[in-house]
Motif scaffolding. Structure first.
Motif, PDB file in Angstrom:
ATOM      1  N   ALA A  96      43.594  41.202  46.869  1.00 47.54           N
ATOM      2  CA  ALA A  96      43.329  42.307  47.791  1.00 47.54           C
ATOM      3  C   ALA A  96      41.926  42.160  48.355  1.00 47.54           C
ATOM      4  O   ALA A  96      41.005  41.717  47.658  1.00 47.54           O
ATOM      5  N   LYS A 118      43.318  46.111  51.264  1.00 48.76           N
ATOM      6  CA  LYS A 118      44.572  45.549  51.753  1.00 48.76           C
ATOM      7  C   LYS A 118      45.118  44.534  50.751  1.00 48.76           C
ATOM      8  O   LYS A 118      44.422  43.596  50.354  1.00 48.76           O
ATOM      9  N   PRO A 158      44.944  46.985  45.224  1.00 50.01           N
ATOM     10  CA  PRO A 158      43.784  47.150  46.122  1.00 50.01           C
ATOM     11  C   PRO A 158      42.705  48.077  45.569  1.00 50.01           C
ATOM     12  O   PRO A 158      41.561  48.056  46.047  1.00 50.01           O
TER      13      PRO A 158
END
Length: 600
Positions: free
Chosen positions: A369, A373, A108
């Motif tokens: 990502a 997240k 991420p």
């Protein structure tokens, strides 16, 4: 293990050609972005990227011809399209995570490539441990290349490891699919003195056409340095000042400058580029290393790039240092490191090059990502029982195991003391007058005890010495089976009873970090795999690590990232003083010295 390797450029070249020519549809098109071209150091608005089989087919102003009915469209919406970031030198184990969970933590943040040296696990489990790390690395949705560890032990004759790495081991590993070169050559005295085994390891790597990693930890830039370079190491990350960076680049090495959890060596070296004007293509950004708390709270290579920019580096130059420079160094310029045809489609979408918010990460053409997240799976290896049963310290420890006996009749002694230096890997060789009670040396002021407990071969041995700089107060102890590089157990404390409690606790849980005060356990980070890693998510490990850091503060320690300092106290290749299972080591001379100065 059967390897499901990513298809090569030649494997898919016909399809890439057809997509680029507009004769076949792309799998994915990134549309309407600013193309950050690290080959020419340009940011070019109004471009699309067409992707096929996880590789870039073309980067053009308009990829309408490459769009078919099944093509996925990702709207860049005028954002920058940046190559995925590369970490040029790191040790996954230092994040306290397995490769799968480390990848899950850094994806991420925009890291899509890592060059990792698993010499931590090599010291514990040997070539088998390296193979386990290598195998899990190849299972991930991002690129994790492994450098075969070169030095286990890091300084032969100065320490005893769980296993030793031989030149034959290195030669064998060079045939593995994920091996990209030789890990950092830490035995710099051996290299400078033409040690036969060190040169054999380098030769096996060079003959395989792979890159030799460097680690020259001495400030001496004279004949020993030039002899070290002549041995073959191609890069070095141990520089701490501008002169170090310049010397390495002038000798044809890549200067790797690091911002990790505890090492802040970018600001003092990047001036070789920003002020002296040297060619930036010979400088590489890396972490070496980031623990789980840093990964969760602060970032990974995006953090390093932002820091370099804040130190005055042009954003496009900083991005080169974390992408194409790294790829070129490892012979992978036509595989990764830029957004150009044939390369793996590793892309970051960001709205600002200076602050580098990572808004979407694409790896090998797949979104992995979005807005911090993780959206991809990071598969786990089935780690064998042997890898989880590595704390073998012999008999249960008592306070008596941690006594430092003073000469008879003395009420004080002069001691050689390891002096911790905040935010730096080197220590200082100090001398301190220490009190004696009942024939035993006692902690005093900011100087307390340190012990290295042997944990690989159940010898039962405990080496005791003294350390200054943590400023611990009260009756406490901290123990860790992360003890670079031999990874025995380091116990630091002001009270021998607490030291015994901490050591025994780690034997009970199979490794990790613990802190005791007044008989109570304040924090515990379980690291059951090789005593180095957890296969739990980074956020869970970071939460326990945060408690550990707070417990250190509660015991009086105010050093930045003091845990990293703790874990390096046995690293017998970085000056000045270190502790090993064989004694107190003066790394300036590679001699053992007494803890207590002889009486006259």
């Amino acid at each position: 293990m059967e390897y499901d390797l990513f298809p090569s450029w030649p494997d898919v070249a016909p399809d890439l050609v057809n997509v680029a020519a507009g004769r076949a549809p792309a799998d994915t098109v990134l549309r309407g972005g600013i193309w950050v071209n690290v080959h020419t150091r340009e940011a070019l608005p109004g471009h699309d990227i067409a992707i096929k089989h996880g590789r870039i087919a073309c980067v053009v102003p308009d990829a309408t011809a490459q769009i078919g009915p099944e093509t996925e469209i990702i709207e860049a919406n005028g954002r920058y399209m940046v190559p995925g970031l590369c970490d040029g030198h790191m040790h996954i184990e230092s994040g306290m995570l397995t490769p799968a969970e480390f990848a899950a933590a850094v994806i991420p943040h925009g890291t899509t490539t890592m060059f990792t040296d698993p010499h931590e696990i090599a010291n514990v489990l040997g070539l088998e441990g390296v193979r386990l790390m290598h195998d899990e690395a190849l299972m991930q949705p991002v690129n994790i290349w492994t450098q075969m560890p070169s030095c286990a032990p890091s300084a032969p004759g100065m320490e005893t490891t769980g296993y030793e790495i031989s030149a034959e081991d290195v030669a064998e590993a060079m045939s593995w699919p994920g091996i990209v070169g030789l890990g950092e050559m830490m035995n710099f005295p051996g290299m400078a003195n033409a040690d036969a085994q060190m040169l054999a390891e380098v030769a096996a790597t060079q003959r395989a056409g792979k890159t030799v990693g460097g680690h020259y930890a001495s400030p001496d830039l004279g004949p020993d340095f030039t002899a070290y370079v002549a041995g073959g190491p191609a890069d070095d990350h141990e520089g701490t000042c501008e002169a170090d960076a310049i010397a390495r680049m002038r000798q044809g090495m890549r200067s790797m400058i690091r911002l990790g959890s505890a090492w802040y060596d970018v600001e003092t070296q990047i001036t070789a580029i920003t002020e002296k004007g040297l060619d930036p293509r010979n400088m590489i950004l890396c972490t070496d290393d980031s623990h789980s708390g840093t990964l969760v709270n602060d970032g990974h290579m995006n953090r390093v790039v932002r820091h370099a920019i804040n130190c005055g580096c042009d954003p496009l130059v900083a991005l080169q240092m974390a992408t194409i420079n790294t790829a070129t160094h490892f012979g992978l310029e036509r595989e990764i490191g830029s957004l150009t045809p044939g390369r793996r489609a590793d892309v970051i979408l960001t709205s600002d090059l200076k602050t580098l918010p990572v808004e979407q990460v694409i790896a090998r053409g797949k979104t992995v990502a979005v807005n911090g997240k993780l959206t991809a799976a990071c598969p786990h290896l089935n780690w064998p029982a042997k890898a989880r049963q590595t704390v073998n310290m012999g008999a249960v420890k008592t306070a008596a195991d941690f006594e430092i006996a003073a000469p008879e009749g003395r009420n004080s002694v002069t001691a050689n003391v390891i002096g911790v230096v905040e935010n730096q890997a080197p220590t200082k060789a100090l001398k301190r007058d220490m009190p004696v009670s009942d024939g035993k040396v006692e902690s005093h002021g900011d100087t307390c005890q340190i012990a290295l407990v042997e944990r690989h071969h159940a010898t039962g041995s405990v080496t005791n010495a003294l350390v200054s700089g943590f400023n611990y107060q009260g009756k406490m102890a901290m123990a860790s089976t992360v003890a670079h590089d031999s990874h025995h157990m380091i116990v630091v404390g002001t009270d021998r009873d607490q030291m015994a409690l901490a050591a025994n606790r780690l034997a009970e849980v199979g490794g990790g970090i613990t802190i005791f005060r007044d008989g109570e356990e304040l924090a515990l980070v379980e690291l059951p795999i090789a005593g180095l890693m957890s296969d739990n998510p980074a956020r869970d490990v970071a939460a326990k690590a945060d408690k550990m850091v707070q417990a250190m503060v509660d015991c009086g320690c105010t050093l930045n990232n003091a845990y990293m300092q703790h874990s390096l106290l046995a690293l017998v290749v970085i000056p000045e003083l270190r502790i090993s299972d064989l004694g107190l080591v003066d790394v300036r001379t590679f001699d053992f010295i007494p803890v207590l100065e002889p009486t006259t």
